[in-house]
Each structure stands twice: as C-alpha cells, then as structure tokens.
Design a protein around this motif. Structure first.
Motif, PDB file in Angstrom:
ATOM      1  N   GLN A  41     -12.569   0.426   6.847  1.00  0.00           N
ATOM      2  CA  GLN A  41     -11.819   0.089   5.600  1.00  0.00           C
ATOM      3  C   GLN A  41     -11.063   1.245   5.327  1.00  0.00           C
ATOM      4  O   GLN A  41      -9.869   1.014   4.723  1.00  0.00           O
ATOM      5  N   GLY A  42     -11.279   2.591   5.640  1.00  0.00           N
ATOM      6  CA  GLY A  42     -10.168   3.701   5.289  1.00  0.00           C
ATOM      7  C   GLY A  42      -9.107   3.397   6.128  1.00  0.00           C
ATOM      8  O   GLY A  42      -8.043   3.768   5.761  1.00  0.00           O
ATOM      9  N   PHE A  43      -9.188   3.248   7.557  1.00  0.00           N
ATOM     10  CA  PHE A  43      -8.186   2.886   8.138  1.00  0.00           C
ATOM     11  C   PHE A  43      -7.192   1.901   7.749  1.00  0.00           C
ATOM     12  O   PHE A  43      -5.976   1.887   7.714  1.00  0.00           O
ATOM     13  N   ALA A  44      -7.687   0.697   7.377  1.00  0.00           N
ATOM     14  CA  ALA A  44      -6.857  -0.613   6.843  1.00  0.00           C
ATOM     15  C   ALA A  44      -6.392  -0.081   5.374  1.00  0.00           C
ATOM     16  O   ALA A  44      -5.032  -0.333   5.172  1.00  0.00           O
ATOM     17  N   ALA A  45      -7.041   0.812   4.684  1.00  0.00           N
ATOM     18  CA  ALA A  45      -6.480   1.449   3.543  1.00  0.00           C
ATOM     19  C   ALA A  45      -5.235   2.178   3.678  1.00  0.00           C
ATOM     20  O   ALA A  45      -4.281   2.141   2.884  1.00  0.00           O
ATOM     21  N   GLY A  46      -5.419   2.965   4.774  1.00  0.00           N
ATOM     22  CA  GLY A  46      -3.993   3.815   5.306  1.00  0.00           C
ATOM     23  C   GLY A  46      -2.691   2.851   5.502  1.00  0.00           C
ATOM     24  O   GLY A  46      -1.746   3.157   5.143  1.00  0.00           O
ATOM     25  N   LEU A  47      -3.209   1.677   6.309  1.00  0.00           N
ATOM     26  CA  LEU A  47      -2.153   0.945   6.406  1.00  0.00           C
ATOM     27  C   LEU A  47      -1.715   0.126   5.239  1.00  0.00           C
ATOM     28  O   LEU A  47      -0.352   0.066   5.199  1.00  0.00           O
ATOM     29  N   MET A  48      -2.588  -0.221   4.412  1.00  0.00           N
ATOM     30  CA  MET A  48      -1.872  -0.664   3.211  1.00  0.00           C
ATOM     31  C   MET A  48      -1.106   0.022   2.227  1.00  0.00           C
ATOM     32  O   MET A  48      -0.109  -0.270   1.804  1.00  0.00           O
ATOM     33  N   GLY A 224       3.901  -5.461  -3.041  1.00  0.00           N
ATOM     34  CA  GLY A 224       3.527  -3.943  -2.752  1.00  0.00           C
ATOM     35  C   GLY A 224       2.620  -3.294  -3.805  1.00  0.00           C
ATOM     36  O   GLY A 224       1.461  -2.766  -3.816  1.00  0.00           O
ATOM     37  N   GLY A 225       2.687  -3.831  -4.980  1.00  0.00           N
ATOM     38  CA  GLY A 225       1.830  -3.637  -6.067  1.00  0.00           C
ATOM     39  C   GLY A 225       0.557  -4.138  -6.145  1.00  0.00           C
ATOM     40  O   GLY A 225      -0.567  -3.502  -6.304  1.00  0.00           O
ATOM     41  N   VAL A 226       0.395  -5.497  -5.508  1.00  0.00           N
ATOM     42  CA  VAL A 226      -0.989  -6.141  -5.150  1.00  0.00           C
ATOM     43  C   VAL A 226      -1.783  -5.314  -3.937  1.00  0.00           C
ATOM     44  O   VAL A 226      -2.882  -5.230  -4.259  1.00  0.00           O
ATOM     45  N   MET A 227      -0.921  -5.048  -3.069  1.00  0.00           N
ATOM     46  CA  MET A 227      -1.507  -4.130  -2.130  1.00  0.00           C
ATOM     47  C   MET A 227      -2.179  -2.728  -2.395  1.00  0.00           C
ATOM     48  O   MET A 227      -3.103  -2.388  -2.091  1.00  0.00           O
ATOM     49  N   ALA A 228      -1.516  -2.261  -3.062  1.00  0.00           N
ATOM     50  CA  ALA A 228      -1.557  -1.029  -3.544  1.00  0.00           C
ATOM     51  C   ALA A 228      -3.094  -0.953  -4.645  1.00  0.00           C
ATOM     52  O   ALA A 228      -4.010  -0.176  -4.380  1.00  0.00           O
ATOM     53  N   PHE A 229      -3.022  -1.971  -5.628  1.00  0.00           N
ATOM     54  CA  PHE A 229      -4.151  -1.953  -6.387  1.00  0.00           C
ATOM     55  C   PHE A 229      -5.551  -2.554  -5.451  1.00  0.00           C
ATOM     56  O   PHE A 229      -6.478  -2.014  -5.860  1.00  0.00           O
ATOM     57  N   LEU A 230      -5.130  -3.345  -4.498  1.00  0.00           N
ATOM     58  CA  LEU A 230      -6.091  -3.738  -3.748  1.00  0.00           C
ATOM     59  C   LEU A 230      -7.040  -2.667  -2.841  1.00  0.00           C
ATOM     60  O   LEU A 230      -8.065  -2.482  -2.855  1.00  0.00           O
ATOM     61  N   THR A 231      -5.877  -1.659  -2.301  1.00  0.00           N
ATOM     62  CA  THR A 231      -6.667  -0.754  -1.675  1.00  0.00           C
ATOM     63  C   THR A 231      -7.216   0.374  -2.573  1.00  0.00           C
ATOM     64  O   THR A 231      -8.369   0.773  -2.191  1.00  0.00           O
ATOM     65  N   LEU A 232      -6.672   0.615  -3.675  1.00  0.00           N
ATOM     66  CA  LEU A 232      -7.253   1.829  -4.424  1.00  0.00           C
ATOM     67  C   LEU A 232      -8.361   1.236  -5.284  1.00  0.00           C
ATOM     68  O   LEU A 232      -9.532   1.921  -5.643  1.00  0.00           O
ATOM     69  N   HIS A 233      -8.524  -0.165  -5.497  1.00  0.00           N
ATOM     70  CA  HIS A 233      -9.834  -0.663  -6.420  1.00  0.00           C
ATOM     71  C   HIS A 233     -10.797  -0.886  -5.582  1.00  0.00           C
ATOM     72  O   HIS A 233     -12.038  -0.748  -6.082  1.00  0.00           O
ATOM     73  N   GLU A 234     -10.637  -1.393  -4.330  1.00  0.00           N
ATOM     74  CA  GLU A 234     -11.585  -1.967  -3.478  1.00  0.00           C
ATOM     75  C   GLU A 234     -11.932  -1.291  -2.014  1.00  0.00           C
ATOM     76  O   GLU A 234     -13.213  -1.313  -1.828  1.00  0.00           O
ATOM     77  N   MET A 235     -10.860  -0.973  -1.556  1.00  0.00           N
ATOM     78  CA  MET A 235     -10.948  -0.572  -0.164  1.00  0.00           C
ATOM     79  C   MET A 235     -11.365   0.632  -0.008  1.00  0.00           C
ATOM     80  O   MET A 235     -12.438   1.041   0.481  1.00  0.00           O
ATOM     81  N   LEU A 236     -10.722   1.610  -0.881  1.00  0.00           N
ATOM     82  CA  LEU A 236     -11.020   3.149  -0.950  1.00  0.00           C
ATOM     83  C   LEU A 236     -12.386   3.477  -1.238  1.00  0.00           C
ATOM     84  O   LEU A 236     -13.315   4.201  -0.370  1.00  0.00           O
TER      85      LEU A 236
END
Length: 276
Positions: A41-48, A224-236
């Motif tokens: 998940q951390g790796f995918a968050a970096g990609l996102m 980009g906004g969708v991906m950023a929110f998904l990353t910070l809200h769920e993946m990290l």
C-alpha cells in the motif's frame, strides 16, 4: 474512440483482476501477511502521489492555467470525498477478526458459531459492494487517462492495481471464514473488481468522442484530485497501520521514485503515434 476504449478496458481489467490476486492471498495463506500488504500500500501510495501531483495536476495547471487547474483538481477531491463519506471502504484489518470470532463461536456452541458466520458473510457482502462502488470511479479515471495518452493510462492502471490487492483481501477474508468455501471467496472478490471496467464503459458513452483539449486537461486534473484523496484518506493510513510508519514512508518514497523513473522512460521510449 474505439481504440481508446479497448486500451482503457484492458488496463482497467488489470486493476480489477488485482482484487482476485488479493483473494489468492487469503485462500492460499488464510492469514495474509499484513506487513507485506502495508508495504504494498505504501508503494502504491507513492505511485499515486507522483501521478496526482507531478503528472496530472502539474500538466493541467500548465495547460489551462494555475487557477483553472486547481479548481478542477479540488473538484476531484470533493467528488471522491463525497463518495468516501457515504460509502466507507472497509479494510482487511477490520475483517481480520473473523478467525477470532470463529474460535469464540466454537467455544460458545454451534448456534453462536452460525451467528458469527452470518455476521461475517454479511460483512463480506457489504465490503464487496462498498469496494465495487469505489472501483467504479477508478475505472473512469483509467479511461480519461487513456484518452490523454498510453503513458498516463498505464501508470494509473499500475498504481490502482497495486491498491486493489488489499481490497481483494478485505472481501475474501470474511467470505472464506463464513462459508469455508475458497471458490465463493475468490468469486465475490473477483466480481467486486469488475466495477472498474464497468466504469470505463459508462464514462466512454457519457463523454463525446472528441473533448476539447481544455476540458480533457481539466478532467485529468480532477482525476489527480481523486487519486490524491484516495491516497491520503485510505492508502497511507493502511500502510502506517500494517507496516509501521518508518517502513511505510520508505515504501512511499520508493514508489514515488519508481513512478518518476517510469514517467521518464515511458516518455522517452514511446513513439509519438502511441499516444492515444
């Protein structure tokens, strides 16, 4: 449009079938290694994050202006925030208590065990529905990215695919403990992933065959906004919980470095006619 649709469908299927990979974690191991999932998940968050800020939002602001680019970006943030508010996405940790519940049911008698299995089955079905609804806008994002170019579509599909593996775990784990059926667990996790190509099909017929460059760049900025929110809200948060903060942060920056390198090499290697 036909070639764009086919490419986007293929890429979204890669992301959707990653739910099946998560289900395999469950039916093969029965106790998924949460630290590995956290690092993933951390790796995918970096990609996102790289895709969101260094590619999609950056290009939108360069193409249509700083103000308009930001407005589109935060429109995407608000869009996915509303989805997350009304359809909270369960996580593998929240359902991994299934094994404990099963044990306590064995101790308390068959009736309690049946009750716990019904609860787990309900949890798995609700999780599958929630994840399907989350996967739908991800399929839309892949399609819009593919309209911009193969590079953008491939990078989005890769990041989403890695993110979807733990989602497959979240669906399959309670279903497996409730039904004791590996096939049922695998089937439901796989079906939840098919919402992604469905999102591609729906958005392909909602938008005209030729969008103006400004609208397309704006839509990509909102992706980009969708991906950023998904990353910070769920993946990290998942990455921190499962792998620990220090290891997860390292995985995030490794993912960012990997994506930056891929953005560069894909840009250099793809011929001009491959840009869709």
């Amino acid at each position: 449009m036909d070639s764009q649709l086919l490419v986007a469908l293929a890429l979204s299927l890669v992301g959707g079938l990653s739910n099946s990979v998560g289900a395999l974690f469950v039916i093969v191991n029965q106790a998924p290694n949460l630290k590995v999932l956290g690092l993933l998940q951390g790796f995918a968050a970096g990609l996102m994050l790289s895709i969101s800020f260094l590619d999609l939002a950056h290009n939108a602001m360069n193409s249509i202006g700083f103000l308009k680019g930001n407005l589109w970006f935060f429109a995407g943030v608000i869009f996915f925030a509303v989805i997350a508010k009304f359809i909270p996405e369960p996580t593998p940790a929240s359902v991994s208590d299934g094994k404990t519940k099963k044990k306590s049911g064995d101790e308390g008698g068959k009736d309690i065990e049946k009750k716990h299995r019904r609860q787990l089955l309900y949890s798995g079905v609700v999780t599958a529905i929630g994840i399907s609804l989350h996967n739908f806008p991800e399929g839309m994002a892949v399609f819009l990215g593919s309209m911009k170019g193969l590079r953008v579509g491939v990078n989005l599909a890769l990041a989403i695919a890695l993110h979807n593996i733990p989602e497959g775990v979240a669906v399959a784990l309670p279903i497996y403990f409730a039904t004791q059926s590996k096939w049922q667990a695998f089937k439901l996790a796989t079906l939840s992933g098919f919402a992604e190509p469905l999102g591609v099909i729906v958005v392909a017929y909602l938008f005209p065959s030729s969008l103006s460059p400004e609208i397309l760049e704006g839509l990509l900025g909102s992706v980009g906004g969708v991906m950023a929110f998904l990353t910070l809200h769920e993946m990290l948060p998942l990455a921190f919980d499962y792998a620990g903060q220090k290891q997860a942060v390292k995985a995030v920056f490794f993912g960012m470095a990997f994506m930056s390198a891929s953005l560069y090499f894909l840009e250099m290697s793809l011929p001009e006619e491959m840009s869709l």
